[in-house]
Design a protein around this motif. Structure first.
Motif, PDB file in Angstrom:
ATOM      1  N   GLU A  64       0.843  -1.185   0.000  1.00  0.00           N
ATOM      2  CA  GLU A  64       0.000   0.000   0.000  1.00  0.00           C
ATOM      3  C   GLU A  64       0.881   1.238   0.000  1.00  0.00           C
ATOM      4  O   GLU A  64       2.028   1.198   0.440  1.00  0.00           O
ATOM      5  CB  GLU A  64      -0.905   0.018   1.244  1.00  0.00           C
ATOM      6  CG  GLU A  64      -1.892  -1.139   1.329  1.00  0.00           C
ATOM      7  CD  GLU A  64      -3.021  -1.016   0.320  1.00  0.00           C
ATOM      8  OE1 GLU A  64      -3.192   0.086  -0.247  1.00  0.00           O
ATOM      9  OE2 GLU A  64      -3.730  -2.022   0.107  1.00  0.00           O
ATOM     10  N   PRO A  65       0.376   2.372  -0.487  1.00  0.00           N
ATOM     11  CA  PRO A  65       1.156   3.612  -0.427  1.00  0.00           C
ATOM     12  C   PRO A  65       1.472   3.988   1.018  1.00  0.00           C
ATOM     13  O   PRO A  65       0.681   3.713   1.938  1.00  0.00           O
ATOM     14  CB  PRO A  65       0.222   4.648  -1.078  1.00  0.00           C
ATOM     15  CG  PRO A  65      -0.709   3.846  -1.923  1.00  0.00           C
ATOM     16  CD  PRO A  65      -0.907   2.547  -1.201  1.00  0.00           C
ATOM     17  N   TYR A  66       2.626   4.575   1.205  1.00  0.00           N
ATOM     18  CA  TYR A  66       3.013   5.054   2.533  1.00  0.00           C
ATOM     19  C   TYR A  66       2.152   6.245   2.919  1.00  0.00           C
ATOM     20  O   TYR A  66       1.888   7.131   2.100  1.00  0.00           O
ATOM     21  CB  TYR A  66       4.494   5.445   2.517  1.00  0.00           C
ATOM     22  CG  TYR A  66       4.978   6.093   3.789  1.00  0.00           C
ATOM     23  CD1 TYR A  66       5.043   5.368   4.969  1.00  0.00           C
ATOM     24  CD2 TYR A  66       5.395   7.428   3.806  1.00  0.00           C
ATOM     25  CE1 TYR A  66       5.500   5.946   6.142  1.00  0.00           C
ATOM     26  CE2 TYR A  66       5.857   8.011   4.962  1.00  0.00           C
ATOM     27  CZ  TYR A  66       5.910   7.274   6.135  1.00  0.00           C
ATOM     28  OH  TYR A  66       6.362   7.857   7.289  1.00  0.00           O
ATOM     29  N   GLU A  67       1.717   6.276   4.150  1.00  0.00           N
ATOM     30  CA  GLU A  67       0.908   7.390   4.639  1.00  0.00           C
ATOM     31  C   GLU A  67       1.790   8.295   5.490  1.00  0.00           C
ATOM     32  O   GLU A  67       2.156   7.954   6.603  1.00  0.00           O
ATOM     33  CB  GLU A  67      -0.284   6.877   5.442  1.00  0.00           C
ATOM     34  CG  GLU A  67      -1.283   6.075   4.621  1.00  0.00           C
ATOM     35  CD  GLU A  67      -2.488   5.627   5.418  1.00  0.00           C
ATOM     36  OE1 GLU A  67      -2.596   6.024   6.597  1.00  0.00           O
ATOM     37  OE2 GLU A  67      -3.316   4.893   4.872  1.00  0.00           O
ATOM     38  N   GLY A  68       2.135   9.443   4.941  1.00  0.00           N
ATOM     39  CA  GLY A  68       2.996  10.370   5.655  1.00  0.00           C
ATOM     40  C   GLY A  68       3.244  11.611   4.827  1.00  0.00           C
ATOM     41  O   GLY A  68       2.563  11.862   3.823  1.00  0.00           O
ATOM     42  N   ASP A  69       4.261  12.383   5.215  1.00  0.00           N
ATOM     43  CA  ASP A  69       4.584  13.630   4.529  1.00  0.00           C
ATOM     44  C   ASP A  69       5.430  13.421   3.290  1.00  0.00           C
ATOM     45  O   ASP A  69       5.776  14.380   2.597  1.00  0.00           O
ATOM     46  CB  ASP A  69       5.318  14.581   5.481  1.00  0.00           C
ATOM     47  CG  ASP A  69       4.440  15.028   6.640  1.00  0.00           C
ATOM     48  OD1 ASP A  69       3.220  15.176   6.419  1.00  0.00           O
ATOM     49  OD2 ASP A  69       4.962  15.215   7.752  1.00  0.00           O
ATOM     50  N   LEU A  70       5.796  12.182   2.999  1.00  0.00           N
ATOM     51  CA  LEU A  70       6.634  11.844   1.855  1.00  0.00           C
ATOM     52  C   LEU A  70       6.080  10.572   1.210  1.00  0.00           C
ATOM     53  O   LEU A  70       5.153   9.959   1.741  1.00  0.00           O
ATOM     54  CB  LEU A  70       8.087  11.664   2.305  1.00  0.00           C
ATOM     55  CG  LEU A  70       8.739  12.914   2.917  1.00  0.00           C
ATOM     56  CD1 LEU A  70       9.959  12.541   3.748  1.00  0.00           C
ATOM     57  CD2 LEU A  70       9.121  13.896   1.831  1.00  0.00           C
ATOM     58  N   GLU A  71       6.652  10.158   0.084  1.00  0.00           N
ATOM     59  CA  GLU A  71       6.173   8.948  -0.574  1.00  0.00           C
ATOM     60  C   GLU A  71       6.697   7.673   0.086  1.00  0.00           C
ATOM     61  O   GLU A  71       6.090   6.611  -0.033  1.00  0.00           O
ATOM     62  CB  GLU A  71       6.579   8.954  -2.051  1.00  0.00           C
ATOM     63  CG  GLU A  71       5.820   9.966  -2.881  1.00  0.00           C
ATOM     64  CD  GLU A  71       6.241   9.993  -4.337  1.00  0.00           C
ATOM     65  OE1 GLU A  71       5.600  10.730  -5.108  1.00  0.00           O
ATOM     66  OE2 GLU A  71       7.217   9.302  -4.698  1.00  0.00           O
ATOM     67  N   LEU A  72       7.843   7.772   0.748  1.00  0.00           N
ATOM     68  CA  LEU A  72       8.416   6.663   1.499  1.00  0.00           C
ATOM     69  C   LEU A  72       8.896   7.188   2.849  1.00  0.00           C
ATOM     70  O   LEU A  72       9.215   8.375   2.984  1.00  0.00           O
ATOM     71  CB  LEU A  72       9.592   6.039   0.741  1.00  0.00           C
ATOM     72  CG  LEU A  72       9.263   5.188  -0.486  1.00  0.00           C
ATOM     73  CD1 LEU A  72      10.543   4.760  -1.190  1.00  0.00           C
ATOM     74  CD2 LEU A  72       8.449   3.958  -0.107  1.00  0.00           C
ATOM     75  N   PRO A  73       8.972   6.331   3.855  1.00  0.00           N
ATOM     76  CA  PRO A  73       9.445   6.789   5.164  1.00  0.00           C
ATOM     77  C   PRO A  73      10.901   7.203   5.136  1.00  0.00           C
ATOM     78  O   PRO A  73      11.684   6.735   4.297  1.00  0.00           O
ATOM     79  CB  PRO A  73       9.244   5.564   6.057  1.00  0.00           C
ATOM     80  CG  PRO A  73       9.208   4.407   5.125  1.00  0.00           C
ATOM     81  CD  PRO A  73       8.614   4.902   3.846  1.00  0.00           C
ATOM     82  N   VAL A  74      11.265   8.081   6.062  1.00  0.00           N
ATOM     83  CA  VAL A  74      12.663   8.519   6.143  1.00  0.00           C
ATOM     84  C   VAL A  74      13.550   7.414   6.695  1.00  0.00           C
ATOM     85  O   VAL A  74      14.769   7.422   6.462  1.00  0.00           O
ATOM     86  CB  VAL A  74      12.802   9.794   7.011  1.00  0.00           C
ATOM     87  CG1 VAL A  74      11.999  10.930   6.425  1.00  0.00           C
ATOM     88  CG2 VAL A  74      12.412   9.532   8.456  1.00  0.00           C
ATOM     89  N   ILE A  75      12.955   6.463   7.415  1.00  0.00           N
ATOM     90  CA  ILE A  75      13.747   5.381   7.981  1.00  0.00           C
ATOM     91  C   ILE A  75      14.364   4.567   6.856  1.00  0.00           C
ATOM     92  O   ILE A  75      13.678   4.094   5.958  1.00  0.00           O
ATOM     93  CB  ILE A  75      12.885   4.474   8.883  1.00  0.00           C
ATOM     94  CG1 ILE A  75      12.119   5.302   9.924  1.00  0.00           C
ATOM     95  CG2 ILE A  75      13.759   3.417   9.554  1.00  0.00           C
ATOM     96  CD1 ILE A  75      12.971   6.234  10.741  1.00  0.00           C
ATOM     97  N   GLY A  76      15.675   4.440   6.887  1.00  0.00           N
ATOM     98  CA  GLY A  76      16.398   3.727   5.833  1.00  0.00           C
ATOM     99  C   GLY A  76      16.910   4.629   4.731  1.00  0.00           C
ATOM    100  O   GLY A  76      17.683   4.190   3.883  1.00  0.00           O
ATOM    101  N   ALA A  77      16.482   5.894   4.724  1.00  0.00           N
ATOM    102  CA  ALA A  77      16.957   6.839   3.712  1.00  0.00           C
ATOM    103  C   ALA A  77      18.342   7.359   4.077  1.00  0.00           C
ATOM    104  O   ALA A  77      18.783   7.268   5.227  1.00  0.00           O
ATOM    105  CB  ALA A  77      15.983   8.003   3.576  1.00  0.00           C
ATOM    106  N   THR A  78      19.019   7.928   3.085  1.00  0.00           N
ATOM    107  CA  THR A  78      20.319   8.548   3.328  1.00  0.00           C
ATOM    108  C   THR A  78      20.133  10.016   3.702  1.00  0.00           C
ATOM    109  O   THR A  78      19.367  10.735   3.064  1.00  0.00           O
ATOM    110  CB  THR A  78      21.215   8.458   2.087  1.00  0.00           C
ATOM    111  OG1 THR A  78      21.571   7.085   1.859  1.00  0.00           O
ATOM    112  CG2 THR A  78      22.508   9.258   2.265  1.00  0.00           C
TER     113      THR A  78
END
Length: 397
Positions: A64-78
């Protein structure tokens, strides 16, 4: 004697037959019992399949699409430190400082707690204030089209003329394999708070069948100074170039800052607009995101990075640090429908247009958040720590 023997024989013979019949009956009965016993025994022994309990596997959850302020969570991002930062033991300014991180340090974001990120790389782990950090845009808004031409063939021209040692040259390194996305992708950092407004602008564009096409976020100061130097030299020998960057009320600083610019601080993007021809849903971790597979960039007022007043958004300059001054100025005659749509998407999201470049938008709120401790851009960002996001996130927003 013969008659006596025959008589006895006539008596014994039936007895013998009866005895043989009895033995036969006993044998048959015994055999039947043994078969029945074996059948019962066979029924009592479980088959190998019956010995293993049946385990019902739960159905695989549908992405399902991520529900938040971005398209994917910041967790795991650089993420990247934009300035020198204290790495803290806990999410508090009062906690013990573990070490000092140099500007441009790359890391993976492990957890978010209010104003803090817990981060790690091969040398460090701890907490940092994320308002002073960049985030890699492709990690959190993968539906945007990214094409940082400055990393492989700069498009800069002035009055349509090539700038020696700049036009067509790679100005800095900025593309690598991104494990999170499973492909080679540009590194496009901006301040974390700005990324949320860019996401909103992209949602406005997608609703109209369009997409942002980002050419650059953070730009190293050394790359910018190289452009300034070469453009200035060209202007001394080419009257048309000189007129394009210095005819009143414009000056060279409106097209390429001669000092530290908003690109170094991290609150600016250079962006165009594209029509989406085809798009598909892809899965990243447990999330469904859109990926544009074919697009056509709209014809804009000028090509991207045309450094002259031909690229002006408005008829005359307005303050670049005012969030409202631009609203009272007439658009340049060259501003077309595509450029106006681009401006609408970005300004609705809270970004501010630059008077001299139709492609440039600033996040003045982000600027104000870091003005006490802002980046000077003295580094090139080349490392990526991006990991596939998980739904089991220990994040508090």
């Amino acid at each position: 004697m013969t008659r006596l023997f025959s008589r006895k024989d006539s008596i014994l013979f039936p007895l013998l037959l009866a005895f043989i019949f009895l033995l036969s009956a006993c044998s048959t009965s015994s055999s039947t019992i043994e078969v029945d016993d074996n059948e019962d025994l066979n029924n009592e022994i479980a088959t190998p399949e019956e010995k293993i309990p049946t385990v019902v596997q739960p159905p695989t959850p549908k992405p399902e699409p991520y529900e938040g302020d971005l398209e994917l969570p910041v967790i795991g991002a650089t993420g990247f430190t934009s300035v020198k930062l204290e790495l803290k033991e806990s999410a508090s300014q009062d906690s013990r400082t573990l070490q000092i991180l140099e500007p441009g340090t790359a890391f993976e974001i492990i957890q978010e707690d209010g104003d803090w990120w817990f981060i790690q790389n091969e040398n460090s782990n701890g907490w940092v204030l994320h308002k002073y950090c960049f985030i890699n845009l492709p990690d959190v808004i993968p539906s945007i089209i990214y094409d940082n031409t400055n990393t492989y063939s700069a498009k800069y021209v002035s009055s349509g003329k090539s700038i020696p040692n700049i036009t067509g040259q790679p100005l800095y390194q900025g593309k690598t394999f991104n494990k999170r996305l499973g492909k080679e992708e540009f590194i496009v950092p901006v301040l974390y708070s700005m990324s949320k407004k860019i996401h909103l602008a992209q949602q406005y564009a997608l609703a109209d069948g369009n997409s942002l096409l980002i050419y650059e976020g953070y730009r190293p100061y050394a790359a910018q100074q190289a452009i300034v130097n070469e453009l200035s030299k060209l202007a001394t020998i080419d009257f048309e170039v000189a007129a394009g960057i210095s005819t009143a009320p414009w000056s060279i600083n409106w097209f390429i800052a001669t000092n530290v610019s908003n690109h170094q601080v991290g609150y600016a993007i250079d962006v165009s607009l594209a029509k989406v021809n085809s798009m598909e849903s892809v899965v990243i971790g447990n999330y469904a995101v859109n990926e544009i597979t074919n697009y056509t960039e709209y014809t804009m007022p000028t090509p991207i990075h045309e450094l002259s007043f031909a690229s002006a958004t408005f008829k005359y300059p307005v303050s670049a640090i005012s969030p409202t001054a631009w609203k009272n100025v007439k658009l340049s005659d060259k501003m077309n429908e595509a450029a106006i749509n681009l401006q609408t998407y970005n300004t609705k999201a809270g970004l501010t247009p630059l008077a001299s470049e139709w492609w440039h938008f600033n996040d003045l709120a982000a600027l104000n958040e870091v003005k006490d401790h802002s980046s000077t851009g003295g580094y090139v960002l080349t490392e990526i720590y991006s990991e596939i996001p998980s739904t089991n996130q220990d994040s508090k927003e």
